[in-house]
Design a protein around this motif. Structure first.
Motif, PDB file in Angstrom:
ATOM      1  N   UNK A 200      -0.273  -2.392  -8.754  1.00 60.00           N
ATOM      2  CA  UNK A 200      -0.858  -1.099  -8.406  1.00 60.00           C
ATOM      3  C   UNK A 200      -0.051   0.061  -8.932  1.00 60.00           C
ATOM      4  N   UNK A 201       1.268  -0.072  -8.894  1.00 59.59           N
ATOM      5  CA  UNK A 201       2.140   1.000  -9.388  1.00 59.59           C
ATOM      6  C   UNK A 201       1.937   1.220 -10.883  1.00 59.59           C
ATOM      7  N   UNK A 202       1.766   0.144 -11.611  1.00 59.78           N
ATOM      8  CA  UNK A 202       1.557   0.268 -13.055  1.00 59.78           C
ATOM      9  C   UNK A 202       0.267   1.012 -13.365  1.00 59.78           C
ATOM     10  N   UNK A 203      -0.779   0.742 -12.571  1.00 58.66           N
ATOM     11  CA  UNK A 203      -2.037   1.426 -12.816  1.00 58.66           C
ATOM     12  C   UNK A 203      -1.941   2.906 -12.456  1.00 58.66           C
ATOM     13  N   UNK A 204      -1.262   3.235 -11.363  1.00 57.71           N
ATOM     14  CA  UNK A 204      -1.066   4.649 -11.027  1.00 57.71           C
ATOM     15  C   UNK A 204      -0.369   5.363 -12.177  1.00 57.71           C
TER      16      UNK A 204
ATOM     17  N   UNK B 108       0.828  -1.201   0.000  1.00 56.10           N
ATOM     18  CA  UNK B 108       0.000   0.000   0.000  1.00 56.10           C
ATOM     19  C   UNK B 108       0.863   1.252   0.000  1.00 56.10           C
ATOM     20  N   UNK B 109       1.993   1.188   0.707  1.00 60.52           N
ATOM     21  CA  UNK B 109       2.867   2.360   0.814  1.00 60.52           C
ATOM     22  C   UNK B 109       3.378   2.798  -0.549  1.00 60.52           C
ATOM     23  N   UNK B 110       3.740   1.856  -1.380  1.00 58.22           N
ATOM     24  CA  UNK B 110       4.272   2.188  -2.710  1.00 58.22           C
ATOM     25  C   UNK B 110       3.199   2.867  -3.553  1.00 58.22           C
ATOM     26  N   UNK B 111       2.014   2.306  -3.534  1.00 60.92           N
ATOM     27  CA  UNK B 111       0.930   2.841  -4.359  1.00 60.92           C
ATOM     28  C   UNK B 111       0.516   4.229  -3.874  1.00 60.92           C
TER      29      UNK B 111
ATOM     30  N   UNK C   7      -6.618  -5.642  -4.797  1.00 59.96           N
ATOM     31  CA  UNK C   7      -6.663  -4.634  -3.740  1.00 59.96           C
ATOM     32  C   UNK C   7      -5.705  -3.494  -4.058  1.00 59.96           C
ATOM     33  N   UNK C   8      -4.505  -3.826  -4.504  1.00 57.85           N
ATOM     34  CA  UNK C   8      -3.518  -2.804  -4.857  1.00 57.85           C
ATOM     35  C   UNK C   8      -4.030  -1.927  -5.992  1.00 57.85           C
ATOM     36  N   UNK C   9      -4.648  -2.550  -6.984  1.00 58.34           N
ATOM     37  CA  UNK C   9      -5.176  -1.781  -8.111  1.00 58.34           C
ATOM     38  C   UNK C   9      -6.340  -0.890  -7.681  1.00 58.34           C
ATOM     39  N   UNK C  10      -7.120  -1.356  -6.718  1.00 57.78           N
ATOM     40  CA  UNK C  10      -8.223  -0.523  -6.242  1.00 57.78           C
ATOM     41  C   UNK C  10      -7.687   0.701  -5.506  1.00 57.78           C
ATOM     42  N   UNK C  11      -6.672   0.509  -4.680  1.00 60.56           N
ATOM     43  CA  UNK C  11      -6.021   1.667  -4.071  1.00 60.56           C
ATOM     44  C   UNK C  11      -5.521   2.613  -5.157  1.00 60.56           C
ATOM     45  N   UNK C  12      -4.891   2.055  -6.174  1.00 61.73           N
ATOM     46  CA  UNK C  12      -4.334   2.876  -7.250  1.00 61.73           C
ATOM     47  C   UNK C  12      -5.425   3.639  -7.980  1.00 61.73           C
ATOM     48  N   UNK C  13      -6.507   2.946  -8.326  1.00 64.01           N
ATOM     49  CA  UNK C  13      -7.585   3.571  -9.099  1.00 64.01           C
ATOM     50  C   UNK C  13      -8.221   4.727  -8.345  1.00 64.01           C
TER      51      UNK C  13
END
Length: 989
Positions: free
Chosen positions: A544-548, A505-508, A581-587
């Motif tokens: 998640x990083x890729x989506x951000x 989560x921290x990275x995203x 979950x990571x992608x949802x944080x990113x989105x």
């Protein structure tokens, strides 16, 4: 969750008679939303059984029928509730007293008090036993608190009062349990908790119980209201909740049931029973008592201290802080004399309120020696509504240094521990803003210490949902200081890992907080490495990083396509749950304006728990919208819509999309756009159904949802993902050679026509006044035309060769060039398709020209980015008018150019907006309209007409035949609505 009483919003009458009328279209009102819920259907059937068939809950009300009065409605609710609890015949499967109450209140919130009373009385009078009645009342309280959290404080008094009015001791004594149930559903909403607890106590005081029974119901260590509230799990390590509850429990107005000493005894015992008697929680107990019984401060100190010696020295000083803070001089003097208790003293002083909380914190730090983080936390707990200002009181904002011996990390620890979860990130951002004279010269070590302390503080108070907010807000402040983002994300990964959270989560969050991507490489390099080094999920972090990055670099027009693709990939990678979950944080972090769509896609494309995903989305959304409490209401509605449609699809049937969407809009009108987004994301193939339901059920506000419906319909997506099914769980669609089978949309203007036609028909069927109909059509059709020009950075176009009739496959669509009878080969445009959809629905057979309303709609609709397509829209209007209106339009096409001539009427309406643009003249527009009329007379379909095709389009395996000339009139420009279905599904075009 906001709702309105829908039955007052519409006039009476049948549905707009669709063209052509008759089976299977239907022109007689049969109802829509009343059939969308078994609870509502049960209410409707019972209502009409009692009061006759002309009393109805249907929306709009049919001609000759009326809505029930409040008395009729509540009697119906009472009857239904009695039938449910007695197991009576005719109760539909799945209908419970909880679901009935939720539906009945949601359908007519204006009568919520009477409705809730009726449900309660039905339960009390008809349940098999008193214990069963209590269980049913508790179920109703819980159900209503979950579906109506913003109204629950107005709802529960009726339940409490009904219980209290019962002459049965078991039922009347259930008020403590009912109160605790309601509080447990909204524990972070302290305003409503305050009202709920007060209502529970008032009902208990007014109940039929004897004086002795009331005292027992108040202070009994097992069943009393004090124990029910303070020994509940939601009160554990929750000073803010304890404070507000004790304030009500000790209110003098209820002293007839239990003395202050008795209440304090019960309160301390309740906290002790759950090992919850710490300095912080006992101080909050004292704070709450002081708020209502400040004049009895000495009694509070002696009773509480004597009952819990381990915290007595601390709670005594809380009271002393209250007593010694009438002036700054008195406060400083007392802190100086008792420096190690500066935190407790600050707590009591804040409750008294003679001094502001920032001043109290400042001088408690300067003159005291208590742990600085404890001083900040104590004051913030005592003044939750002013958390940020209280925290900043610990900083000399001119010198940019903390007061006393505090560090910035101390302040962050205290602030994050005590501030409401929705303010924790803002606390961190405000602290960092005052650690340096400029955000370009922040100290990396200081920033890292603040992040670490804030995460630790939030974790200690159970606010793990604030982790992303902390990191995002920290990076959003720090990103302009060169070279510190890598260290910041490293620290955040370590801190979240230490706290037991998901360190990816921290990275995203850091990448999303790096608003312009200046530190993207540093954050990714450091973050991925640290996640790996701490045995975290690198796959999820990278996903998640890729989506951000895709969102930040792809441009707004590609955001949804990128998001959709990312979730589809994440759901099948090596770590699907964490990656989703990571992608949802990113989105949500990187694109909060489309949080609805982000959550909807996550639920649609994955098997991750929807309850977990709505919690994640709410935590991420809090970063940009900190005004909501708990789960975001709009995101909860999105979850409801998507899970309902997806579950039906995976069960093999979608039978109620139009009804379900309409029902949700009627009961949650303020969330119309959220509902439209959710429904279109999960089922883009039926975006026209959704559009029709939106326009029918909320016509005057439909325009606000139009852009979202077009965007999430995936009209221009080369790799669309439709509704998941048993055989195609991802919903992935392939290509096709020609419209008429499911796949990537080929005729994009036809999709615009289908959606626009549905919007138009929905508004017409709503049967508004003439003025409201005109206004709704102008705003909604204008929005549809604008949305039909470009989607996802792609101009909506038809195929190069739009015909497949024998000998016609190489032919092209002919578009007027503005000359007399002359044209050019051209792919059709989306704006023209939208006009086709609109004109086809407002024209009746035999019409000779457009109406004044349609002229006004055309004038408004052809503005903005649609203006370059003026000739295309003019031709489309003429073509649709002639096709549906018939030969009257053809005969009116000649002669002088004057009002009443369709050529002049259409061209003049458009010319009002586009006059002179690109050299286009009124004559050019007239020639384009005339060309369209001539084409229609020859059986040539116009732009987007396949979207209104009645023959062989949906799942026909490509059997549709479209000729270049001579098509059958009955095959095109048709639209089913109301009791039927829109004609052409989006992915068949």
């Amino acid at each position: 969750m906001a709702s309105v009483l829908a039955t007052s919003a519409y006039g009476q009458g049948q549905y707009y008679p669709v063209n052509p009328a008759g089976a299977p279209y239907g022109s007689t009102y049969t109802g829509i939303t009343v059939h969308s819920s078994p609870n509502l259907q049960f209410l409707q059937n019972t209502l009409q059984t009692i009061y006759g068939p002309t009393v109805t809950l249907q929306v709009p009300i049919p001609t000759g029928s009326t809505a029930p009065t409040t008395a009729q409605y509540t009697n119906t609710v009472l009857t239904c509730a009695q039938a449910i609890v007695t197991g009576g015949a005719g109760v539909p499967a799945g209908v419970t007293v909880g679901s009935l109450a939720a539906e009945a209140v949601g359908w007519r919130p204006a009568d919520l008090a009477a409705t809730t009373t009726a449900v309660s009385q039905g339960i009390i009078t008809s349940s098999a036993t008193p214990a069963a009645a209590v269980a049913n009342l508790n179920s109703v309280t819980d159900a209503l608190a979950k579906v109506q959290p913003s109204l629950i404080n107005s709802i529960v008094p009726s339940i409490f009062n009904a219980a209290g009015a019962s002459t049965n001791t078991t039922i009347a004594s259930s008020i403590p349990q009912l109160t605790a149930t309601a509080v447990a559903d909204v524990p972070t909403d302290l305003t409503r908790v305050n009202s709920i607890v007060n209502a529970g106590l008032a009902a208990l005081s007014a109940s039929t119980l004897t004086a002795a029974q009331k005292t027992t119901a108040f202070t009994d260590p097992s069943t009393g209201i004090v124990a029910a509230l303070l020994a509940a799990p939601v009160a554990t390590n929750n000073p803010a909740l304890i404070d507000i509850e004790v304030k009500n429990l000790t209110f003098g107005g209820f002293s007839g049931m239990a003395s202050l000493t008795a209440v304090l005894n019960a309160s301390v015992a309740a906290l002790q029973s759950k090992s919850n008697a710490t300095n912080a929680t006992m101080a909050s107990l004292v704070d709450g008592a002081l708020r209502s019984q400040g004049g009895n401060a000495s009694t509070i100190a002696s009773v509480v201290g004597g009952l819990n010696p381990g915290t007595q020295s601390y709670t005594d000083q809380v009271v002393a802080g209250y007593n010694n803070s009438s002036s700054l001089t008195a406060f400083q003097g007392y802190v100086t004399a008792n420096p190690s208790f500066a935190d407790a003293i600050a707590s009591g002083a804040t409750v008294r309120g003679a001094l502001t909380s920032p001043v109290i914190v400042q001088w408690a730090l300067v003159d005291g020696t208590a742990a600085p983080s404890s001083v900040v936390a104590a004051a913030v707990y005592a003044n939750q509504s002013n958390a940020i200002a209280t925290v900043l009181g610990a900083i000399n904002t001119t010198a940019r240094t903390p007061y006393g011996a505090a560090t910035f990390a101390d302040i962050a620890m205290g602030g994050a521990t005590a501030a409401p979860v929705e303010q924790v990130g803002n606390v961190v951002a405000n602290i960092l803003n005052y650690t340096s004279t400029s955000n370009t010269t922040l100290n990396s070590t200081t920033v890292d210490s603040v992040v670490n302390a804030a995460i630790a503080g939030a974790n200690s108070a159970g606010k793990t949902g604030a982790f992303a907010d902390i990191v995002y807000k920290a990076e959003a402040v720090a990103y302009v200081t060169p070279g510190i983002s890598g260290a910041l994300v490293t620290q955040a990964v370590d801190s979240i890992n230490t706290a037991g959270g998901s360190s990816y989560i921290a990275v995203i969050a850091a990448l999303a907080g790096d608003l312009h991507g200046a530190n993207r490489s540093a954050i990714q390099t450091a973050g991925f490495a640290e996640v790996g080094a701490t045995s975290g999920d690198v796959t999820a972090a990278q996903s998640g990083a890729s989506l951000v990055q895709a969102i930040q670099t792809g441009g707004a027009t590609k955001t949804y396509t990128n998001t959709l693709s990312a979730f589809n990939t994440a759901s099948t990678n090596a770590s699907p749950t964490n990656s989703v979950i990571a992608d949802l944080y990113a989105a949500v972090l990187a694109n909060p304006n489309e949080a609805d769509a982000g959550l909807a896609v996550a639920i649609k494309q994955s098997s991750v728990s929807d309850s977990l995903l709505v919690s994640v989305a709410s935590d991420a959304y809090r970063t940009s919208h900190s005004t909501f409490l708990g789960l975001n209401p709009a995101l909860q509605e999105v979850r409801k819509v998507v899970t309902h449609v997806k579950s039906e699809a995976l069960a093999g049937n979608i039978g109620d999309l139009f009804d379900f969407v309409g029902h949700e809009i009627v009961t949650n009108t303020a969330m119309t756009q959220d509902i439209a987004v959710a429904a279109t994301v999960i089922d883009p193939d039926h975006a026209h159904y959704i559009a029709g339901s939106v326009a029918f059920n909320n016509p005057l506000q439909a325009s606000a949802s139009v852009g979202s419906i077009f965007t999430y319909a995936q009209i221009t997506n080369p790799h669309p993902l439709a509704l998941p099914s048993l055989t195609n769980p991802s919903g992935a669609l392939g290509t096709k050679a020609f419209p008429g089978s499911i796949g990537v949309v080929i005729d994009q203007p036809a999709a615009a026509a289908a959606i626009t036609a549905s919007l138009a028909t929905g508004i017409l069927e709503a049967n508004l006044s003439t003025t409201d109909t005109k206004n709704a059509l102008i705003s909604t059709i204008s929005a549809a035309v604008i949305a039909s020009v470009v989607q996802n950075n792609t101009v909506l176009r038809g195929p190069v060769n739009p015909f497949n009739g024998a000998g016609d496959t190489a032919k092209t669509f002919q578009q007027s060039d503005g000359g007399v009878g002359t044209s050019r080969s051209e792919q059709t445009y989306g704006a023209a398709g939208a006009i086709t959809g609109y004109i086809a629905e407002v024209t009746n057979n035999g019409d000779s020209t457009i109406s004044a309303v349609t002229a006004a709609v055309l004038t408004a609709a052809v503005g903005g980015n649609a203006r370059p397509y003026a000739l295309e829209m003019a031709q489309a209007a003429g073509q649709a008018l002639r096709w549906v209106g018939g030969t009257n339009v053809s005969s009116a096409a000649g002669g002088s150019m004057a009002a009443g001539n369709p050529i002049f009427d259409i061209a003049s309406a458009i010319n009002t907006t586009v006059a002179g643009l690109g050299g286009i003249t009124l004559t050019n527009l007239e020639n384009a309209v005339a060309f369209g009329i001539t084409q229609a007379a020859a059986g040539v379909i116009g732009a987007g007409a396949l979207g209104l095709n009645a023959t062989n389009m949906n799942n026909s395996n490509g059997t549709v035949v479209v000729k270049a000339i001579g098509n059958n009139n009955s095959d095109f420009y048709i639209h089913r609505s109301a009791t039927g279905a829109p004609v052409t599904d989006i992915f068949n075009l």
